[in-house]
Design a protein around this motif. Structure first.
Motif, PDB file in Angstrom:
ATOM      1  N   VAL A  97     -56.712  82.422   8.732  1.00 46.28           N
ATOM      2  CA  VAL A  97     -57.343  83.028  10.013  1.00 46.28           C
ATOM      3  C   VAL A  97     -58.432  84.355   9.435  1.00 46.28           C
ATOM      4  O   VAL A  97     -59.772  84.034   9.822  1.00 46.28           O
ATOM      5  CB  VAL A  97     -56.676  83.550  11.490  1.00 46.28           C
ATOM      6  N   PRO A  98     -58.105  85.011   8.868  1.00 47.49           N
ATOM      7  CA  PRO A  98     -59.017  86.277   8.299  1.00 47.49           C
ATOM      8  C   PRO A  98     -60.048  85.366   7.244  1.00 47.49           C
ATOM      9  O   PRO A  98     -61.298  85.700   7.296  1.00 47.49           O
ATOM     10  CB  PRO A  98     -58.154  87.022   7.354  1.00 47.49           C
ATOM     11  N   GLN A  99     -59.695  84.273   6.627  1.00 48.17           N
ATOM     12  CA  GLN A  99     -60.680  83.937   5.649  1.00 48.17           C
ATOM     13  C   GLN A  99     -61.606  83.130   6.404  1.00 48.17           C
ATOM     14  O   GLN A  99     -62.864  82.613   5.766  1.00 48.17           O
ATOM     15  CB  GLN A  99     -59.947  83.033   4.738  1.00 48.17           C
ATOM     16  N   LEU A 100     -61.352  82.627   7.539  1.00 46.26           N
ATOM     17  CA  LEU A 100     -62.261  81.630   8.417  1.00 46.26           C
ATOM     18  C   LEU A 100     -62.951  82.450   9.401  1.00 46.26           C
ATOM     19  O   LEU A 100     -63.666  81.845  10.271  1.00 46.26           O
ATOM     20  CB  LEU A 100     -61.565  80.546   9.106  1.00 46.26           C
ATOM     21  N   ASP A 101     -63.057  83.849   9.167  1.00 46.50           N
ATOM     22  CA  ASP A 101     -63.706  84.585  10.199  1.00 46.50           C
ATOM     23  C   ASP A 101     -64.893  85.090   9.347  1.00 46.50           C
ATOM     24  O   ASP A 101     -64.585  85.883   8.401  1.00 46.50           O
ATOM     25  CB  ASP A 101     -62.538  85.987  10.683  1.00 46.50           C
ATOM     26  N   ASN A 102     -65.956  85.024   9.754  1.00 47.05           N
ATOM     27  CA  ASN A 102     -67.241  85.228   9.047  1.00 47.05           C
ATOM     28  C   ASN A 102     -67.353  86.617   9.116  1.00 47.05           C
ATOM     29  O   ASN A 102     -68.304  87.324   8.076  1.00 47.05           O
ATOM     30  CB  ASN A 102     -68.586  84.359   9.451  1.00 47.05           C
ATOM     31  N   ARG A 103     -66.781  87.452   9.640  1.00 50.14           N
ATOM     32  CA  ARG A 103     -67.080  88.959   9.719  1.00 50.14           C
ATOM     33  C   ARG A 103     -66.059  89.609   8.845  1.00 50.14           C
ATOM     34  O   ARG A 103     -66.004  90.754   8.770  1.00 50.14           O
ATOM     35  CB  ARG A 103     -66.962  89.253  11.332  1.00 50.14           C
ATOM     36  N   HIS A 104     -65.034  88.795   8.223  1.00 49.66           N
ATOM     37  CA  HIS A 104     -64.017  89.730   7.383  1.00 49.66           C
ATOM     38  C   HIS A 104     -64.815  90.108   6.161  1.00 49.66           C
ATOM     39  O   HIS A 104     -65.256  89.368   5.500  1.00 49.66           O
ATOM     40  CB  HIS A 104     -62.906  88.540   6.955  1.00 49.66           C
ATOM     41  N   ARG A 105     -64.143  91.235   5.777  1.00 53.75           N
ATOM     42  CA  ARG A 105     -65.026  91.977   4.800  1.00 53.75           C
ATOM     43  C   ARG A 105     -63.790  92.214   3.839  1.00 53.75           C
ATOM     44  O   ARG A 105     -62.704  92.646   4.331  1.00 53.75           O
ATOM     45  CB  ARG A 105     -65.721  93.191   5.285  1.00 53.75           C
ATOM     46  N   PRO A 106     -63.869  92.263   2.484  1.00 49.94           N
ATOM     47  CA  PRO A 106     -65.228  92.106   1.846  1.00 49.94           C
ATOM     48  C   PRO A 106     -65.951  90.864   1.718  1.00 49.94           C
ATOM     49  O   PRO A 106     -66.928  90.859   1.432  1.00 49.94           O
ATOM     50  CB  PRO A 106     -65.134  92.659   0.355  1.00 49.94           C
ATOM     51  N   CYS A 107     -65.009  89.641   1.797  1.00 44.76           N
ATOM     52  CA  CYS A 107     -65.729  88.462   1.579  1.00 44.76           C
ATOM     53  C   CYS A 107     -65.025  87.381   2.467  1.00 44.76           C
ATOM     54  O   CYS A 107     -63.692  87.935   2.676  1.00 44.76           O
ATOM     55  CB  CYS A 107     -66.081  88.092   0.280  1.00 44.76           C
ATOM     56  N   ASN A 108     -65.259  86.096   2.974  1.00 47.37           N
ATOM     57  CA  ASN A 108     -64.774  85.131   3.443  1.00 47.37           C
ATOM     58  C   ASN A 108     -65.185  83.728   2.859  1.00 47.37           C
ATOM     59  O   ASN A 108     -66.014  83.733   2.641  1.00 47.37           O
ATOM     60  CB  ASN A 108     -64.596  85.617   4.852  1.00 47.37           C
ATOM     61  N   LEU A 109     -64.290  82.766   3.063  1.00 54.02           N
ATOM     62  CA  LEU A 109     -64.563  81.293   2.953  1.00 54.02           C
ATOM     63  C   LEU A 109     -65.826  80.915   3.952  1.00 54.02           C
ATOM     64  O   LEU A 109     -66.535  80.210   3.614  1.00 54.02           O
ATOM     65  CB  LEU A 109     -63.578  80.531   2.919  1.00 54.02           C
ATOM     66  N   SER A 110     -65.525  81.264   5.069  1.00 52.93           N
ATOM     67  CA  SER A 110     -66.445  80.826   6.388  1.00 52.93           C
ATOM     68  C   SER A 110     -67.896  81.193   6.059  1.00 52.93           C
ATOM     69  O   SER A 110     -68.583  80.415   6.182  1.00 52.93           O
ATOM     70  CB  SER A 110     -66.162  81.728   7.822  1.00 52.93           C
ATOM     71  N   GLU A 111     -68.160  82.422   5.485  1.00 55.64           N
ATOM     72  CA  GLU A 111     -69.714  82.751   4.894  1.00 55.64           C
ATOM     73  C   GLU A 111     -69.973  81.907   3.976  1.00 55.64           C
ATOM     74  O   GLU A 111     -71.341  81.723   3.680  1.00 55.64           O
ATOM     75  CB  GLU A 111     -69.940  84.266   5.110  1.00 55.64           C
ATOM     76  N   LEU A 112     -69.243  81.279   3.200  1.00 51.32           N
ATOM     77  CA  LEU A 112     -69.578  80.548   1.957  1.00 51.32           C
ATOM     78  C   LEU A 112     -69.687  79.327   2.186  1.00 51.32           C
ATOM     79  O   LEU A 112     -70.220  78.354   1.505  1.00 51.32           O
ATOM     80  CB  LEU A 112     -68.615  80.758   0.861  1.00 51.32           C
ATOM     81  N   LEU A 113     -69.219  78.878   3.569  1.00 52.94           N
ATOM     82  CA  LEU A 113     -69.368  77.164   3.755  1.00 52.94           C
ATOM     83  C   LEU A 113     -70.802  76.666   3.582  1.00 52.94           C
ATOM     84  O   LEU A 113     -70.955  75.672   3.027  1.00 52.94           O
ATOM     85  CB  LEU A 113     -68.748  76.919   5.120  1.00 52.94           C
ATOM     86  N   PRO A 114     -71.786  77.403   3.999  1.00 56.21           N
ATOM     87  CA  PRO A 114     -73.032  76.758   4.227  1.00 56.21           C
ATOM     88  C   PRO A 114     -73.612  76.426   2.383  1.00 56.21           C
ATOM     89  O   PRO A 114     -74.242  75.562   1.988  1.00 56.21           O
ATOM     90  CB  PRO A 114     -74.150  77.814   4.706  1.00 56.21           C
ATOM     91  N   ARG A 115     -73.215  77.476   1.576  1.00 55.23           N
ATOM     92  CA  ARG A 115     -73.584  77.273   0.088  1.00 55.23           C
ATOM     93  C   ARG A 115     -72.670  76.528  -0.534  1.00 55.23           C
ATOM     94  O   ARG A 115     -73.205  75.406  -1.228  1.00 55.23           O
ATOM     95  CB  ARG A 115     -73.226  78.655  -0.589  1.00 55.23           C
ATOM     96  N   ILE A 116     -71.375  76.210   0.084  1.00 55.56           N
ATOM     97  CA  ILE A 116     -70.335  75.143  -0.512  1.00 55.56           C
ATOM     98  C   ILE A 116     -71.143  73.621  -0.218  1.00 55.56           C
ATOM     99  O   ILE A 116     -71.124  72.727  -0.922  1.00 55.56           O
ATOM    100  CB  ILE A 116     -68.978  75.442   0.009  1.00 55.56           C
ATOM    101  N   ARG A 117     -71.423  73.652   1.020  1.00 60.31           N
ATOM    102  CA  ARG A 117     -71.883  72.374   1.477  1.00 60.31           C
ATOM    103  C   ARG A 117     -73.225  71.893   0.935  1.00 60.31           C
ATOM    104  O   ARG A 117     -73.340  70.801   0.581  1.00 60.31           O
ATOM    105  CB  ARG A 117     -72.240  72.527   3.044  1.00 60.31           C
ATOM    106  N   HIS A 118     -74.043  72.935   0.411  1.00 65.16           N
ATOM    107  CA  HIS A 118     -75.479  72.710  -0.231  1.00 65.16           C
ATOM    108  C   HIS A 118     -74.881  72.298  -1.468  1.00 65.16           C
ATOM    109  O   HIS A 118     -75.875  71.250  -1.904  1.00 65.16           O
ATOM    110  CB  HIS A 118     -76.184  73.883  -0.057  1.00 65.16           C
ATOM    111  N   GLU A 119     -74.129  72.531  -2.187  1.00 60.97           N
ATOM    112  CA  GLU A 119     -73.550  71.996  -3.570  1.00 60.97           C
ATOM    113  C   GLU A 119     -73.199  70.681  -3.554  1.00 60.97           C
ATOM    114  O   GLU A 119     -73.191  70.230  -4.650  1.00 60.97           O
ATOM    115  CB  GLU A 119     -72.779  73.110  -4.173  1.00 60.97           C
ATOM    116  N   HIS A 120     -72.770  70.139  -2.357  1.00 62.40           N
ATOM    117  CA  HIS A 120     -72.191  69.047  -2.176  1.00 62.40           C
ATOM    118  C   HIS A 120     -73.147  68.032  -1.647  1.00 62.40           C
ATOM    119  O   HIS A 120     -73.153  66.971  -1.152  1.00 62.40           O
ATOM    120  CB  HIS A 120     -70.696  68.735  -1.593  1.00 62.40           C
TER     121      HIS A 120
END
Length: 180
Positions: free
Chosen positions: A157-180
């Motif tokens: 739940v914390p890692q899927l919250d784009n507001r979680h700091r200092p970082c999270n998987l949610s905010e990386l999803l667009p970059r992850i998807r762009h790589e694939h």
């Protein structure tokens, strides 16, 4: 949660579409307590359940379901429960293995560290893991509701919250998807 881990109030929460996979030869929709717990905690966090299935402990059937959801552009995250133990019927990690683009070993390490605080050395029997599979985040949790609760509340739940700091998987999803 330390103050560094508090969600940032300056960002708007971005809900994700989740698929829930229960791996079991015996559970039914009426008895799927672990799947229910995932749905409950994901829903309370603000995410949408896009799909939910129960699939028997069979490598090929599991792989086919995972492959279908990984290929579905609507699904951001797959959370599976069950089949992560050490018996012959526990084949969820084996089903996922050929679909992995990039493993996330820290998830399993952290899960077992936290689990040790609750169940002691019995945690060595867990093969909980996470990975990126062609732009989709996949988590494999134990079949127990306690293991699901721990994994969801303490890590997922914390890692899927784009507001979680200092970082999270949610905010990386667009970059992850762009790589694939």
């Amino acid at each position: 949660m330390s103050s560094a881990q508090q969600p940032s109030a300056s960002k708007t929460f971005l809900p994700l579409a989740l698929a829930i996979l229960t791996v079991s030869d015996t559970r039914t929709p009426a008895t799927d307590k672990s799947g229910d717990k995932i749905a409950e905690l994901a829903g309370l966090a603000g995410h949408r359940i896009a799909a939910r299935r129960i699939v028997a402990d069979d490598t090929e059937s599991l792989r086919a379901q995972l492959r279908d959801w990984i290929a579905d552009p609507v699904i951001d995250v797959i959370i599976a429960t069950g089949g992560t133990g050490v018996t012959g019927r526990d084949v969820t990690p084996e089903a996922l293995a050929p679909l992995i683009s990039k493993p996330i070993p820290g998830f399993g390490e952290l899960f077992r560290m936290l689990s040790y605080q609750e169940i002691g050395t019995s945690t060595i029997q867990s093969r909980a893991e996470a990975a990126i599979c062609d732009g989709t985040i996949v988590f494999l949790l134990p079949g127990s509701t306690g293991g699901v609760r721990l994994g969801m509340e303490a890590i997922i739940v914390p890692q899927l919250d784009n507001r979680h700091r200092p970082c999270n998987l949610s905010e990386l999803l667009p970059r992850i998807r762009h790589e694939h």
